[in-house]
Design a protein around this motif. Structure first.
Motif, PDB file in Angstrom:
ATOM      1  N   SER A  96      45.605  17.893 -63.425  1.00  0.00           N
ATOM      2  CA  SER A  96      45.497  17.401 -62.049  1.00  0.00           C
ATOM      3  C   SER A  96      44.300  18.038 -61.371  1.00  0.00           C
ATOM      4  N   ALA A  97      43.704  17.283 -60.445  1.00  0.00           N
ATOM      5  CA  ALA A  97      42.575  17.771 -59.660  1.00  0.00           C
ATOM      6  C   ALA A  97      43.044  17.939 -58.224  1.00  0.00           C
ATOM      7  N   GLU A  98      42.973  19.168 -57.730  1.00  0.00           N
ATOM      8  CA  GLU A  98      43.525  19.503 -56.420  1.00  0.00           C
ATOM      9  C   GLU A  98      42.442  19.542 -55.351  1.00  0.00           C
ATOM     10  N   ASN A  99      42.698  18.838 -54.246  1.00  0.00           N
ATOM     11  CA  ASN A  99      41.849  18.906 -53.062  1.00  0.00           C
ATOM     12  C   ASN A  99      42.348  20.063 -52.195  1.00  0.00           C
ATOM     13  N   ASN A 100      41.541  21.097 -52.094  1.00  0.00           N
ATOM     14  CA  ASN A 100      42.008  22.309 -51.432  1.00  0.00           C
ATOM     15  C   ASN A 100      41.827  22.266 -49.924  1.00  0.00           C
ATOM     16  N   ALA A 101      42.243  23.340 -49.263  1.00  0.00           N
ATOM     17  CA  ALA A 101      42.359  23.361 -47.801  1.00  0.00           C
ATOM     18  C   ALA A 101      41.003  23.446 -47.101  1.00  0.00           C
ATOM     19  N   ASP A 102      40.989  22.997 -45.858  1.00  0.00           N
ATOM     20  CA  ASP A 102      39.813  23.058 -45.000  1.00  0.00           C
ATOM     21  C   ASP A 102      39.945  24.222 -44.008  1.00  0.00           C
ATOM     22  N   ASN A 103      38.804  24.607 -43.445  1.00  0.00           N
ATOM     23  CA  ASN A 103      38.771  25.586 -42.349  1.00  0.00           C
ATOM     24  C   ASN A 103      39.498  26.892 -42.679  1.00  0.00           C
ATOM     25  N   GLU A 142      40.266  22.495 -57.489  1.00  0.00           N
ATOM     26  CA  GLU A 142      40.795  23.050 -58.734  1.00  0.00           C
ATOM     27  C   GLU A 142      41.165  21.966 -59.751  1.00  0.00           C
ATOM     28  N   LEU A 143      40.929  22.271 -61.018  1.00  0.00           N
ATOM     29  CA  LEU A 143      41.462  21.476 -62.122  1.00  0.00           C
ATOM     30  C   LEU A 143      42.577  22.296 -62.746  1.00  0.00           C
ATOM     31  N   ASN A 144      43.799  21.786 -62.655  1.00  0.00           N
ATOM     32  CA  ASN A 144      44.970  22.523 -63.132  1.00  0.00           C
ATOM     33  C   ASN A 144      45.576  21.878 -64.361  1.00  0.00           C
ATOM     34  N   TYR A 145      46.079  22.717 -65.253  1.00  0.00           N
ATOM     35  CA  TYR A 145      46.717  22.238 -66.483  1.00  0.00           C
ATOM     36  C   TYR A 145      48.225  22.398 -66.369  1.00  0.00           C
ATOM     37  N   HIS A 146      48.961  21.357 -66.810  1.00  0.00           N
ATOM     38  CA  HIS A 146      50.415  21.351 -66.656  1.00  0.00           C
ATOM     39  C   HIS A 146      51.172  21.225 -67.979  1.00  0.00           C
ATOM     40  N   GLY A 147      50.489  21.332 -69.108  1.00  0.00           N
ATOM     41  CA  GLY A 147      51.161  21.217 -70.391  1.00  0.00           C
ATOM     42  C   GLY A 147      51.453  19.776 -70.772  1.00  0.00           C
ATOM     43  N   LYS A 148      52.343  19.609 -71.758  1.00  0.00           N
ATOM     44  CA  LYS A 148      52.639  18.291 -72.315  1.00  0.00           C
ATOM     45  C   LYS A 148      54.043  17.838 -71.931  1.00  0.00           C
ATOM     46  N   LEU A 149      54.139  16.576 -71.525  1.00  0.00           N
ATOM     47  CA  LEU A 149      55.434  16.051 -71.081  1.00  0.00           C
ATOM     48  C   LEU A 149      56.454  15.978 -72.202  1.00  0.00           C
ATOM     49  N   ASP A 150      55.983  15.807 -73.447  1.00  0.00           N
ATOM     50  CA  ASP A 150      56.924  15.697 -74.562  1.00  0.00           C
ATOM     51  C   ASP A 150      57.254  17.048 -75.192  1.00  0.00           C
TER      52      ASP A 150
END
Length: 455
Positions: free
Chosen positions: A221-228, A244-252
């Motif tokens: 997932s690509a996260e849009n981080n906070a402002d100000n 951020e580019l975050n890794y979440h593992g495998k669904l299976d």
């Protein structure tokens, strides 16, 4: 005589190339395209196009925010793409971003702020019917997109991303409220509340881009981080925190060690320019830091030890909105929608991240060079008012990558130089002959006749 003949053939060929491919012209400066790539504007006049997919017949389905889902047939070769007449598939003004379609072309999914809908879909007719609300309870006043990812590696699993309800939403420290999370659902079921889904990851301010690596099934997932953002009373928002580019593992993977992990928000944020962070100490780019109102530095260890850090970071305020892997899982393409919370505009491009054989990015988590731009605005000083803003991405079956620009109501196609497929792992499929094809054939015939005459 021969010189005149060659000149005539050159003119004929130039005419064929010029006349055969429909040309659309943007109202802003032409995009800057990296060496080895081509980008062509193929559609205009849409209403805030966001997510898009291709069905099993090769038709393009696109979410027009405030309108619904529209469909286009596609014809043409290389970058010379022609879209057929627009057809309304779903007329629902609440739909605003997410879209998926099953591989058999029989089921369509789309999302509004509150609901994920499921439709019976006919890809031959480009028509839908019998909408059903399968996931509800997602309404909020801020961060309104609900990205959908239908897994191709794990049967009957639909990942839904939901952002927070404020720039810094302190209520998201409670996993049970369902905000700023990725959750997993069974799309064959109906009337599921969002909080009933399995938590894939939380502490994700607004993970708009979500993708599954076709090589190993890893979800990113690509996260849009906070402002100000401030730290210890100092405003550091110009160059922090990082996207951020975050890794979440495998669904299976039944033993996925990342299942249910917290990725930091709203207490912890990825660092980009460490030199501008007060009391940074040994903090490095890509590591998380705290923004508590008092003694934030003392909380950095908590962020490091008790929260899952990003796998990669991007320049703040570039706003990554979509992620798409190529068929081999070697390249991850990213749309960067662009900044508003920064003095100098950044983003406004499509970039690529290299992945290795291990299913991970080749760059380290502390890198500031993971993104390589391939299509950018040539003059970002005019952004966001006078430029394209990349939003959605989708592959067609010929390995061409399509990009929506929501601010300008446009769609671009991206290929390699010479009109070659950007993703050559996808076998080329014949499409309806375009005028370029036909005129090209006429040129070949003319050349053959001339040489036959010479002989």
């Amino acid at each position: 005589m021969f010189t005149e003949l060659i000149f005539t053939l050159a003119v004929l060929q130039a005419w064929a190339l010029a006349e055969s491919c429909p040309s659309l012209t943007a109202s802003y400066p032409a995009p800057s395209v990296a060496n080895g790539y081509e980008a062509r504007l193929v559609a205009q006049g849409l209403t805030k196009p966001r997510g898009l997919v291709f069905d099993n017949k090769g038709n393009m389905l696109v979410v027009e925010r405030g309108v619904g889902v529209s469909a286009f047939s596609i014809s043409g070769s290389s970058s010379c793409v022609t879209l057929g007449e627009k057809k309304s598939v779903v007329g629902d003004s609440t739909l605003n971003h997410g879209i998926e379609v099953t591989d058999d072309g029989k089921t369509l999914y789309a999302s509004s702020v509150d609901t994920v809908f499921k439709y019976e879909y006919d890809s031959t007719k480009m028509a839908s019917k019998n909408p059903k609300a399968i996931i509800t309870g997602m309404k909020s006043d801020d961060l309104l997109t609900r990205t959908l990812l239908l897994s191709r590696k794990s049967k009957n699993k639909l990942v839904v991303s939901r952002g927070g309800d404020d720039n810094i939403d302190l209520s998201t420290v409670d996993v049970n409220n369902g905000l700023s999370q990725l959750r997993i659902f069974d799309p064959t079921k109906e009337s599921q509340n969002y909080t009933a889904g399995t938590t894939l990851g939380w502490g994700l301010r607004n993970a708009v881009g979500v993708a599954e690596n076709p090589k190993d099934g890893g979800v990113w997932s690509a996260e849009n981080n906070a402002d100000n953002i401030k730290r210890d009373g100092f405003n550091i928002h110009e160059n922090n925190p990082a996207e951020e580019l975050n890794y979440h593992g495998k669904l299976d993977d039944s033993n996925n060690p990342l299942l249910g992990k917290n990725y930091g928000y709203p207490l912890c944020y990825g660092a980009w320019n460490v030199s501008e962070i007060p009391s940074a100490g040994t903090l490095q780019t890509g590591q998380q830091f705290a923004i508590a109102e008092a003694n934030a530095t003392t909380q950095d260890e908590f962020c490091k030890d008790d929260r899952q850090g990003p796998r990669l970071v991007f320049q703040p305020h570039t706003s990554p909105l979509d992620l798409k892997f190529d068929g081999k899982g070697e390249n991850l393409y990213v749309t960067l929608h662009g900044s508003w919370n920064r003095d100098d505009p950044v983003g406004y491009s499509v970039s690529v991240i290299k992945f290795g054989a291990d299913g991970q990015p080749t760059e380290s988590s502390t890198s500031r060079n993971a993104l390589t731009p391939i299509v950018s605005n040539s003059n970002t000083t005019g952004c966001p008012g006078n430029c394209f803003r990349p939003a959605g991405l989708a592959w067609d079956r010929n390995g061409r990558l399509y990009m929506t620009s929501d601010s300008t109501g446009e769609i671009y196609v991206i290929v390699k130089a010479g009109g070659k497929a950007l993703d050559d792992s996808r076998p080329a499929v014949s499409v309806a002959a375009s005028s370029r094809d036909m005129v090209g054939a006429l040129v070949v015939s003319a050349v053959a006749c001339v040489f036959a005459w010479l002989l």
